[in-house]
Design a protein around this motif. Structure first.
Motif, PDB file in Angstrom:
ATOM      1  N   VAL A   2     -13.331   2.031  -2.164  1.00  0.00           N
ATOM      2  CA  VAL A   2     -13.484   1.867  -3.559  1.00  0.00           C
ATOM      3  C   VAL A   2     -12.541   0.724  -3.945  1.00  0.00           C
ATOM      4  O   VAL A   2     -11.457   0.941  -3.781  1.00  0.00           O
ATOM      5  N   VAL A   3     -13.331  -0.301  -4.627  1.00  0.00           N
ATOM      6  CA  VAL A   3     -12.296  -1.316  -5.298  1.00  0.00           C
ATOM      7  C   VAL A   3     -12.647  -1.381  -6.779  1.00  0.00           C
ATOM      8  O   VAL A   3     -13.886  -1.190  -7.053  1.00  0.00           O
ATOM      9  N   SER A   4     -11.614  -1.587  -7.351  1.00  0.00           N
ATOM     10  CA  SER A   4     -11.608  -1.385  -8.952  1.00  0.00           C
ATOM     11  C   SER A   4     -10.612  -2.558  -9.574  1.00  0.00           C
ATOM     12  O   SER A   4      -9.719  -2.928  -8.911  1.00  0.00           O
ATOM     13  N   TYR A  63       0.877  -1.142   0.020  1.00  0.00           N
ATOM     14  CA  TYR A  63      -0.052   0.135  -0.010  1.00  0.00           C
ATOM     15  C   TYR A  63       0.634   1.166  -0.161  1.00  0.00           C
ATOM     16  O   TYR A  63       1.993   1.104   0.304  1.00  0.00           O
ATOM     17  N   ILE A  64       0.231   2.402  -0.201  1.00  0.00           N
ATOM     18  CA  ILE A  64       0.915   3.597  -0.193  1.00  0.00           C
ATOM     19  C   ILE A  64      -0.116   4.657   0.738  1.00  0.00           C
ATOM     20  O   ILE A  64      -1.588   4.298   0.610  1.00  0.00           O
ATOM     21  N   ASN A  77      -6.575  18.302   2.780  1.00  0.00           N
ATOM     22  CA  ASN A  77      -5.179  18.115   2.914  1.00  0.00           C
ATOM     23  C   ASN A  77      -4.817  17.331   4.151  1.00  0.00           C
ATOM     24  O   ASN A  77      -3.796  16.786   4.438  1.00  0.00           O
ATOM     25  N   GLU A  78      -5.655  17.530   5.106  1.00  0.00           N
ATOM     26  CA  GLU A  78      -5.596  16.794   6.688  1.00  0.00           C
ATOM     27  C   GLU A  78      -5.799  15.378   6.453  1.00  0.00           C
ATOM     28  O   GLU A  78      -5.200  14.508   7.306  1.00  0.00           O
ATOM     29  N   LYS A  79      -6.793  15.022   5.542  1.00  0.00           N
ATOM     30  CA  LYS A  79      -7.250  13.521   5.593  1.00  0.00           C
ATOM     31  C   LYS A  79      -6.392  12.893   4.760  1.00  0.00           C
ATOM     32  O   LYS A  79      -6.100  13.279   3.690  1.00  0.00           O
ATOM     33  N   GLU A  80      -6.295  11.708   4.926  1.00  0.00           N
ATOM     34  CA  GLU A  80      -5.406  10.709   4.076  1.00  0.00           C
ATOM     35  C   GLU A  80      -6.341   9.609   3.168  1.00  0.00           C
ATOM     36  O   GLU A  80      -7.522   9.307   3.589  1.00  0.00           O
ATOM     37  N   VAL A  81      -5.855   8.962   2.337  1.00  0.00           N
ATOM     38  CA  VAL A  81      -6.161   7.736   1.487  1.00  0.00           C
ATOM     39  C   VAL A  81      -5.115   6.842   1.753  1.00  0.00           C
ATOM     40  O   VAL A  81      -3.911   7.187   1.579  1.00  0.00           O
ATOM     41  N   ARG A  82      -5.700   5.707   1.659  1.00  0.00           N
ATOM     42  CA  ARG A  82      -4.714   4.622   1.692  1.00  0.00           C
ATOM     43  C   ARG A  82      -4.948   3.844   0.352  1.00  0.00           C
ATOM     44  O   ARG A  82      -6.114   3.535   0.029  1.00  0.00           O
ATOM     45  N   ILE A  83      -3.972   3.495  -0.489  1.00  0.00           N
ATOM     46  CA  ILE A  83      -4.336   2.663  -1.533  1.00  0.00           C
ATOM     47  C   ILE A  83      -3.494   1.562  -1.662  1.00  0.00           C
ATOM     48  O   ILE A  83      -2.125   1.410  -1.183  1.00  0.00           O
ATOM     49  N   PHE A  84      -4.055   0.293  -1.649  1.00  0.00           N
ATOM     50  CA  PHE A  84      -3.587  -0.962  -1.557  1.00  0.00           C
ATOM     51  C   PHE A  84      -3.890  -1.540  -2.999  1.00  0.00           C
ATOM     52  O   PHE A  84      -4.635  -1.478  -3.758  1.00  0.00           O
ATOM     53  N   LEU A 113      -7.451  -0.868  -4.234  1.00  0.00           N
ATOM     54  CA  LEU A 113      -8.426  -0.555  -3.313  1.00  0.00           C
ATOM     55  C   LEU A 113      -8.167   0.978  -2.856  1.00  0.00           C
ATOM     56  O   LEU A 113      -6.866   0.998  -2.238  1.00  0.00           O
ATOM     57  N   PHE A 114      -9.100   1.733  -2.760  1.00  0.00           N
ATOM     58  CA  PHE A 114      -8.647   2.938  -2.063  1.00  0.00           C
ATOM     59  C   PHE A 114      -9.431   3.143  -0.809  1.00  0.00           C
ATOM     60  O   PHE A 114     -10.870   2.927  -0.873  1.00  0.00           O
TER      61      PHE A 114
END
Lengths: 372, 372
Positions: free
Chosen positions: A234-236, A128-129, A212-219, A226-227
């Motif tokens: 959200v899965v694609s 992830y990032i 800008n304060e909130k994060e997203v994790r991308i797997f 997956l976001f």
């Protein structure tokens, strides 16, 4: 099943998952939103089999259960409730008859068995990032315009997401241009390289708050991305295949470098396009000399000439572009002053900043120099 | 010809006369705007032969003359000038080549001979009335929705303007409803009765500023109507023929009178229409009893029931309506509380105020009482 919501909460949840409900489909169950309150949380899901979105909604569970409701009707009924603080009650019986109560109105609609609904696939969460919602939204908006979703080459309908240590590179391209955004991440991550469908990215950029304060994790998994952000996942599916080798198309050589005020340049080009109707391929000619750039456009409707102040180093040049491609890039760049690098009238030009946070490669077009 | 304008002045003038430029026509000169600076004023004119608009624009005449310019190009070029205070210069030579200069851009377009353009017809100015721009705009918006422009009966595409002493009556109707507005004028005027095309009225309501302090003068001739306000005149052909005799359709008898909160009633009906798709003729059933009115709507998508508090005098009644007709009338009424008068489920209902400033007659529709 019997649930109670504040109007705002349910409307917001529906708006998010609606992004994954297809407007046309042969499988009518996909036109539904699944409401799952079988555990102690209420989750809404929309899923068009390529893209699935699930979000958690605040509400009271008076009776556990699940049901699939026609997305359009469900969305319109809840949106029409006048007051933000009104309570919306949803109740289904064994025959799946569903009653939606709000203010002085009672709607009866036929629900469908939640078991018919296809859940979002399970994704392993190791690779992830993490980045801010603001950055992800911005990166998508600054590249999405140069995908080519209807091309026979499927990869042109998606964007490359490439992670190397603490660098994320996002690339989109069609046959005439390449858009690149480089982002420095806060941490170092495992390397990865995937192609994400353009539709997925454009829907996500609509849902993301841009905080800008909130994060997203991308797997990343082998077939899916997956976001995860706020109460939503959200899965694609990914696009299979190896992405274009773009490095060999990039070059840092140039014969002419100019800097110009972005807003003025953009305004001028947009004004010139008044003389072009759709599908009318008239080039915009740039004539670059020492301190000025002349813009020229000729069409059957008339002609336009404009002069812009620039800073130039290197050779004079006369070069033609499809004005739309310049407009697309100039609209999403945020710098006040931009640098443009050119080699000759046949070679691509580059609009990029010093740090190469953004690179826009645009191919020039041929023009009849005699008619200019 | 050589003229100079402030951007705002010319853009505003073009926007006004554009309302009379047809989007499709076989006579290409009608797609132009005439700029006439042959006298000491600058006038713009648009004319589609049914409707003509002329407006005076502030500007400097550096060289007298006149020219017709393609309306769409002319409008887009001037609108694209970024700053409100920029100067726009228009210059034409003997060959009608026209140069439009603004900021750092120069446009060249081909103009056409102003002599080819058809001027607005001359109208005798003896018969007239005066009212505020606000009132005229309001009266049009409150009646225009019930014209029927595509009906084989041409008169349904227009509105009756009838003057009697200090009374102006404006009427529109289609086969299912009649909308009437009665306005008391400040002065007494000569009686007159004309039918004004709906398109003319709808364009005028867009141009009118809606200022209560500013006036409109309306002149009537046998074939034309002329509206004069600010720096603008609008001339339109009238629809020939005798308008419907509506007095015999109006009645002040009733068996049921109810008063209801307009906003709540409107919200409820709009919510009910979620269950109807276009061309789907499902009636909205009102069941009126002592202190409540129940609203019911059934369709293939589901059903809705709602209860509203009302004040009622007279008999209970159950009656069905096309919900669109109720919505159209309720949206334009400004009263918080409205009165509805009904006779029986087959006779028209009337929504009107005590003074009959507005009267909306709506025919009910049949419904199968057994299925309600």
């Amino acid at each position: 099943m019997k649930l109670q919501f504040q109007k705002d909460a349910i409307v917001n949840g529906i708006n998010i998952v609606m992004k994954a409900v297809p407007s046309k489909t042969t499988m009518s169950i996909l036109e539904c939103i699944l409401i799952d309150a079988s555990s102690n949380e209420i989750r809404l899901t929309g899923n068009d089999m390529e893209l699935g979105i699930e979000t958690k909604v605040e509400g009271q569970i008076l009776e556990h259960g699940k049901i699939a409701l026609d997305a359009k009707l469900f969305s319109e009924i809840t949106r029409r409730v006048s007051s933000q603080n009104s309570t919306v009650t949803i109740e289904s019986d064994e025959k799946l008859n569903t009653t939606i109560r709000c203010e002085n109105s009672v709607f009866n609609i036929q629900g469908r068995d939640g078991e018919e609904f296809t859940y979002i696939p399970y994704i392993e969460r190791d690779k992830y990032i993490t980045l801010s919602q603001f950055t992800l939204k911005e990166v998508i908006q600054q590249t999405i315009f140069s995908i080519s979703p209807n091309d026979s080459n499927k990869m042109m309908g998606g964007e490359l997401f490439e992670v190397n240590e603490n660098q994320l590179k996002v690339v989109s391209l069609d046959g005439h241009r390449i858009s690149i955004r480089n982002v420095t991440l806060k941490d170092h991550y495992e390397s990865t390289k995937v192609i994400v469908p353009g539709k997925t990215l454009s829907e996500i950029s609509k849902i993301l708050g841009g905080d800008n304060e909130k994060e997203v994790r991308i797997f990343f998994s082998s077939n899916h991305i997956l976001f995860e952000f706020d109460n939503t996942i959200v899965v694609s599916r990914l696009i299979e295949g190896e992405y274009f080798r773009i490095n060999q198309m990039l070059s840092s050589d140039y014969e002419t470098k100019l800097s110009v005020n972005r807003r003025e340049f953009l305004d001028c080009i947009e004004r010139a396009t008044i003389l072009i109707r759709e599908n009318d391929k008239k080039p915009l000619i740039l004539q670059v000399s020492d301190n000025t750039m002349e813009l020229k456009l000729n069409s059957s409707f008339g002609s336009m000439n404009a002069d812009l102040m620039i800073h130039k180093t290197g050779k004079d040049i006369m070069i033609g572009f499809n004005p739309k491609f310049l407009i697309d890039a100039l609209r999403v760049i945020e710098d006040e002053e931009i640098n443009i690098y050119m080699m000759n009238p046949k070679s691509p030009c580059f609009i990029k900043d010093e740090e190469e946070n953004y690179i826009y490669l645009i191919l020039p077009v041929n023009f009849n120099a005699a008619s200019v």
